[in-house]
Design a protein around this motif. Structure first.
Motif: not given
Length: 179
Positions: A52-66
């Motif tokens: 089985e694979a468990t789905l994760t859905v999030t509203t979190n947006v990835a950070p930005v590295a510079t």
């Protein structure tokens, strides 16, 4: 051996029409988070369920590295100290990530392979390293600097900057009489 048949399941219930070797859930919603998916693959001999694979859905947006330093124009020479620095921002806030969110790494590249040079180092927004004065003399070498920032939700973003060698053309001339 084939032919194979496929039946995808969500939470141990067959998904109507999901009978191909792959399955795509379009327009996943927050309510879909935690759903478990697997496939039953069968042939004339028997069948087998995948893990089985468990789905994760999030509203979190990835950070930005510079990476702010060094610049792409920097060229290194043996014995040189290379300073590096960077920033990390999080669209979900706070806008600036804490120093604990930063991880740096440097690899030394030679032709088609690489060697670790500076191991993954966390908890700094910048630092320095010194280019060795001995070692590989090939012209096809460079250092690759990586910055990864990770937000409080566990999402990460990695950027890299190549640091190329300073190459000079050198001409030597000798006169037999001067020898």
């Amino acid at each position: 051996t084939g032919p194979f048949t496929y039946q995808w399941q969500r939470n141990n219930v067959n998904i109507t029409g999901a009978t191909g070797p792959g399955y795509t859930l379009t327009n996943a919603q927050l309510a879909d988070s935690g759903a478990r998916f697997r496939v039953n693959v069968a042939n004339g001999v028997g069948n087998l369920y995948s893990n089985e694979a468990t789905l994760t859905v999030t509203t979190n947006v990835a950070p930005v590295a510079t990476i702010t330093s060094p610049t792409t124009a920097l060229r290194y020479a043996g014995g040189m100290t290379v300073a590096f620095a960077g920033t990390g921002s999080d669209p979900d806030g706070p806008s600036s990530l804490p120093v604990s969110a930063f991880t740096w790494r440097v690899d030394f590249h030679h032709d088609t392979h690489s060697h670790p040079f500076l191991p993954a180092t966390s908890g700094i927004t910048g630092g320095t390293f010194v280019i060795p004065t001995t070692g590989e003399t090939s012209a096809n070498v460079w250092y690759r600097l990586y910055l990864t920032v990770t937000d409080g939700g566990g999402l990460a973003h990695t950027v890299q900057r190549d640091i190329l060698p300073r190459v000079v053309r050198l001409t030597l001339a000798a006169s037999a009489a001067a020898l």
